[in-house]
Structure formats: C-alpha cells, structure tokens
Design an enzyme around this catalytic site. Sequence first.
Site, PDB file in Angstrom:
ATOM      1  N   HIS A  43      55.482 -33.374  87.867  1.00 18.89           N
ATOM      2  CA  HIS A  43      55.450 -34.104  86.597  1.00 18.89           C
ATOM      3  C   HIS A  43      55.479 -33.183  85.381  1.00 18.89           C
ATOM      4  CE1 HIS A  43      53.542 -37.722  88.899  1.00 18.89           C
ATOM      5  NE2 HIS A  43      54.851 -37.694  88.986  1.00 18.89           N
ATOM      6  N   ALA A  78      45.257 -35.880  89.995  1.00 14.69           N
ATOM      7  CA  ALA A  78      44.294 -35.722  88.898  1.00 14.69           C
ATOM      8  C   ALA A  78      42.866 -35.459  89.390  1.00 14.69           C
ATOM      9  CB  ALA A  78      44.327 -36.967  88.013  1.00 14.69           C
ATOM     10  N   GLN A 109      50.943 -33.159  91.105  1.00 16.08           N
ATOM     11  CA  GLN A 109      51.325 -34.212  90.153  1.00 16.08           C
ATOM     12  C   GLN A 109      50.697 -33.902  88.805  1.00 16.08           C
ATOM     13  OE1 GLN A 109      50.850 -38.339  92.119  1.00 16.08           O
ATOM     14  NE2 GLN A 109      49.560 -37.017  93.342  1.00 16.08           N
ATOM     15  N   THR A 121      44.123 -37.795  94.791  1.00 14.88           N
ATOM     16  CA  THR A 121      45.205 -38.640  94.278  1.00 14.88           C
ATOM     17  C   THR A 121      45.076 -40.042  94.845  1.00 14.88           C
ATOM     18  OG1 THR A 121      47.603 -39.040  94.290  1.00 14.88           O
ATOM     19  CG2 THR A 121      46.746 -37.623  96.043  1.00 14.88           C
ATOM     20  N   SER A 122      45.347 -41.024  94.010  1.00 14.47           N
ATOM     21  CA  SER A 122      45.302 -42.411  94.478  1.00 14.47           C
ATOM     22  C   SER A 122      46.576 -42.744  95.253  1.00 14.47           C
ATOM     23  CB  SER A 122      45.143 -43.348  93.282  1.00 14.47           C
ATOM     24  OG  SER A 122      46.210 -43.149  92.374  1.00 14.47           O
ATOM     25  N   ASN A 139      39.341 -36.876  99.260  1.00 18.91           N
ATOM     26  CA  ASN A 139      39.349 -37.747  98.079  1.00 18.91           C
ATOM     27  C   ASN A 139      37.973 -38.377  97.874  1.00 18.91           C
ATOM     28  OD1 ASN A 139      41.672 -38.439  96.269  1.00 18.91           O
ATOM     29  ND2 ASN A 139      40.749 -40.466  96.467  1.00 18.91           N
ATOM     30  N   ASP A 146      48.101 -30.031  84.068  1.00 20.31           N
ATOM     31  CA  ASP A 146      47.051 -29.322  83.330  1.00 20.31           C
ATOM     32  C   ASP A 146      47.088 -27.801  83.458  1.00 20.31           C
ATOM     33  OD1 ASP A 146      46.069 -28.874  85.915  1.00 20.31           O
ATOM     34  OD2 ASP A 146      44.627 -30.527  85.786  1.00 20.31           O
ATOM     35  N   THR A 184      38.971 -33.184  88.101  1.00 20.26           N
ATOM     36  CA  THR A 184      37.826 -33.846  87.443  1.00 20.26           C
ATOM     37  C   THR A 184      36.624 -32.909  87.387  1.00 20.26           C
ATOM     38  OG1 THR A 184      37.121 -34.887  89.511  1.00 20.26           O
ATOM     39  CG2 THR A 184      38.531 -36.205  88.065  1.00 20.26           C
TER      40      THR A 184
HETATM   41  P1  NAD Z   1      44.630 -41.000  89.916  1.00 22.04           P
HETATM   42  O1  NAD Z   1      43.819 -40.935  88.676  1.00 22.04           O
HETATM   43  O2  NAD Z   1      45.464 -42.187  90.176  1.00 22.04           O
HETATM   44  O3  NAD Z   1      43.659 -40.848  91.170  1.00 22.04           O
HETATM   45  C1  NAD Z   1      42.730 -39.808  91.238  1.00 22.04           C
HETATM   46  C2  NAD Z   1      42.035 -39.894  92.585  1.00 22.04           C
HETATM   47  O4  NAD Z   1      41.205 -38.751  92.709  1.00 22.04           O
HETATM   48  C3  NAD Z   1      41.136 -41.117  92.720  1.00 22.04           C
HETATM   49  O5  NAD Z   1      41.377 -41.716  93.993  1.00 22.04           O
HETATM   50  C4  NAD Z   1      39.704 -40.534  92.647  1.00 22.04           C
HETATM   51  O6  NAD Z   1      38.795 -41.222  93.481  1.00 22.04           O
HETATM   52  C5  NAD Z   1      39.928 -39.143  93.179  1.00 22.04           C
HETATM   53  N1  NAD Z   1      38.985 -38.143  92.681  1.00 22.04           N
HETATM   54  C6  NAD Z   1      38.392 -38.065  91.456  1.00 22.04           C
HETATM   55  N2  NAD Z   1      37.627 -36.969  91.390  1.00 22.04           N
HETATM   56  C7  NAD Z   1      37.729 -36.348  92.597  1.00 22.04           C
HETATM   57  C8  NAD Z   1      37.168 -35.154  93.136  1.00 22.04           C
HETATM   58  N3  NAD Z   1      36.346 -34.371  92.426  1.00 22.04           N
HETATM   59  N4  NAD Z   1      37.499 -34.792  94.398  1.00 22.04           N
HETATM   60  C9  NAD Z   1      38.336 -35.578  95.147  1.00 22.04           C
HETATM   61  N5  NAD Z   1      38.879 -36.724  94.685  1.00 22.04           N
HETATM   62  C10 NAD Z   1      38.592 -37.092  93.423  1.00 22.04           C
HETATM   63  O7  NAD Z   1      45.474 -39.659  89.959  1.00 22.04           O
HETATM   64  P2  NAD Z   1      46.955 -39.387  90.481  1.00 22.04           P
HETATM   65  O8  NAD Z   1      47.133 -40.013  91.821  1.00 22.04           O
HETATM   66  O9  NAD Z   1      47.156 -37.925  90.327  1.00 22.04           O
HETATM   67  O10 NAD Z   1      47.876 -40.164  89.459  1.00 22.04           O
HETATM   68  C11 NAD Z   1      47.700 -40.009  88.062  1.00 22.04           C
HETATM   69  C12 NAD Z   1      48.934 -39.546  87.318  1.00 22.04           C
HETATM   70  O11 NAD Z   1      48.529 -39.138  85.992  1.00 22.04           O
HETATM   71  C13 NAD Z   1      49.576 -38.354  87.942  1.00 22.04           C
HETATM   72  O12 NAD Z   1      50.932 -38.567  87.900  1.00 22.04           O
HETATM   73  C14 NAD Z   1      49.208 -37.166  87.058  1.00 22.04           C
HETATM   74  O13 NAD Z   1      50.373 -36.458  86.689  1.00 22.04           O
HETATM   75  C15 NAD Z   1      48.702 -37.753  85.757  1.00 22.04           C
HETATM   76  N6  NAD Z   1      47.410 -37.156  85.323  1.00 22.04           N
HETATM   77  C16 NAD Z   1      47.236 -35.819  85.381  1.00 22.04           C
HETATM   78  C17 NAD Z   1      46.036 -35.257  84.991  1.00 22.04           C
HETATM   79  C18 NAD Z   1      45.879 -33.769  85.088  1.00 22.04           C
HETATM   80  O14 NAD Z   1      46.867 -33.049  84.982  1.00 22.04           O
HETATM   81  N7  NAD Z   1      44.664 -33.256  85.328  1.00 22.04           N
HETATM   82  C19 NAD Z   1      44.970 -36.062  84.563  1.00 22.04           C
HETATM   83  C20 NAD Z   1      45.192 -37.436  84.504  1.00 22.04           C
HETATM   84  C21 NAD Z   1      46.423 -37.981  84.896  1.00 22.04           C
END
Ligand code: NAD
Length: 248
Positions: free
Chosen positions: A123, A24, A105, A193-194, A216, A108, A28
């Site tokens: 996903h 995710a 993952q 990703t976390s 990250n 979007d 952002t």
């Molecule tokens: P997560 O939200 O658990 O972690 C996101 C990580 O990205 C965090 O560690 C954060 O510090 C980091 N981060 C935020 N902005 C950043 C940037 N600009 N550059 C680098 N790092 C940055 O996300 P996840 O691990 O993908 O798990 C969330 C789950 O929810 C996934 O399975 C995903 O499918 C889903 N999800 C998807 C979306 C999307 O499609 N955009 C959005 C929200 C959640």
Amino acid sequence: MNTDKERFAEMIRQSQRIVAFTGAGISTESGIPDFRSAGGMFDRLSGRHFSGEETLSIGFLETYPELFFRNYAEHFDFSQALPNAAHRFFAALEQTGKEVTVVTQNIDNLHQSAGSSAIIELHGNGTRWRTFDTAEPADATTIKMDAQGIQRDSQGRMVRPDIVLYGEMLDEEAMDHAAAAIGAADMLVVIGTSLAVYPAASFVHYFKGPYAVLLNRTTVPQSLSFQLAVQTDAGAFLADVWQEFFEK
Ligand code: NAD
C-alpha cells in the site's frame, strides 16, 4: 505438550524462507492505532461523518482535499513512532541467515526503521510524498500546508502521500513480488491484520509451504488454514520467543 512459543520457534528453525505478512496490528504496540479503531472523522463544517475508509479514498482526496489532509495529519503522523519487538524480530531473524521477506499492508515505515532489508509495500509508504498531478517524488521536509489546508511542495504544487488509497490500483510489481515471495516460502507468519482489505488479503492464498501461522489480538475470519493460530499481542509474543529461543 509444547507451548505456542515453542511450536513457533521450532517452525522458524525448520524454515529457511520466511515471509511476514503484516497489517496495522503489528504497529499498535508502537502507538499507531489500527484501522478498525480509527473510527473515521466528523466534519463540523459540513455536519457529515465520514468512515475511515472514505477518508482514505482517492474520491475523498479529490473532493475534500482540505479534510483529507487534516485527517491524514491527525491519524497518520508516523514521525514519533518507533519499531517494536515484532518489527525487530524479523530484522534480527535475517541476521541468523534466514531469507526473510516482509510483505506489509502498512504505510508507517516501521519495518524499514527496524532494519528489515526485503520489504514489499503493498500500500505504499506514508512517509514519502509525491506531486498530485505528475507523481514526481516530493521532499517531505519542504512540504507545507497552505491557508486552505492543502499540502504543497516548495513550487506550490499540490502533493499527496505515496500510498495506495481506496479506489486506486495496487502497484503491479509489488503484487508480483509479493505473490512470488509468499509462493516460495516455507513459513508464512500473518500478523495483526483483519484480512479484510482486498486485494492485499488474498495474497496469503499463494502460500503452499508447510507452516502458516497467525498472530493476532482478535480472531480473524479467514479461509486459509493455519497450523498455528495464536490470539496474542504480536510484539509481546515475539519478544518472548526471541529471548527464550534465539538470543545467544
Ligand atoms: P485492521 O485495522 O483491519 O486490523 C488490525 C488487526 O490487528 C485486528 O484484527 C486487531 O485485532 C489486530 N491487532 C491489533 N493490535 C494487535 C497486536 N498488538 N498484535 C496482534 N494483532 C493486533 O488492519 P489491516 O488488516 O492492516 O487493514 C487496515 C488497512 O489500513 C491496511 O490496508 C493498512 O494499509 C492501513 N493502515 C495502516 C496503518 C499503519 O501503517 N500502521 C495503520 C492503520 C491502517
């Protein structure tokens, strides 16, 4: 001493097969909040707070469909989002002759919009819909919310986004492809990703190549050892790398 950007660019130059493993955080900078910041939802009618994970579970969709669709419409409307420099980096890298696979993952569709051609969606994809009972593809443009807050297709059938909800299995073909691509790569770039959502997070352990990189914003507890770990905003970092080292 070489900077992180120089070291990253050199690893890219040395690699032919590159996998971007994204979460995710890569989106952002396109205005889509990551999951940890979403914070769940409070339902005034029932007086209950649901966690972000609960609101994206199959149990929640089955039990509270109207809340599921309300939350989904609020947090997961990707229609206005555009790919950022991080998505575009990997699409552009393909054009240089590298074999680039994106294992994402995310749901979007932004890697697709950026123009990447080899994308493995662990996903699913939140811009696609399917019928709830029979899993037939549903045309997103004809879906409407009924008076009870349930999304329905033109024949009145309940639909759902074509994504893997918590409590559901990942697609086996996607998992096999992801494992094969990561296992064959020279370079793995893990971004935004976390590494907390399983089984997706475990896929990074298939990597056997020489260059594993983490980009990250925050530190990530993980057991894979990275040759380069940069605490950064991925879009800003990769925009600079592209301009400084790859743009003709
Ligand atoms: P997560 O939200 O658990 O972690 C996101 C990580 O990205 C965090 O560690 C954060 O510090 C980091 N981060 C935020 N902005 C950043 C940037 N600009 N550059 C680098 N790092 C940055 O996300 P996840 O691990 O993908 O798990 C969330 C789950 O929810 C996934 O399975 C995903 O499918 C889903 N999800 C998807 C979306 C999307 O499609 N955009 C959005 C929200 C959640």
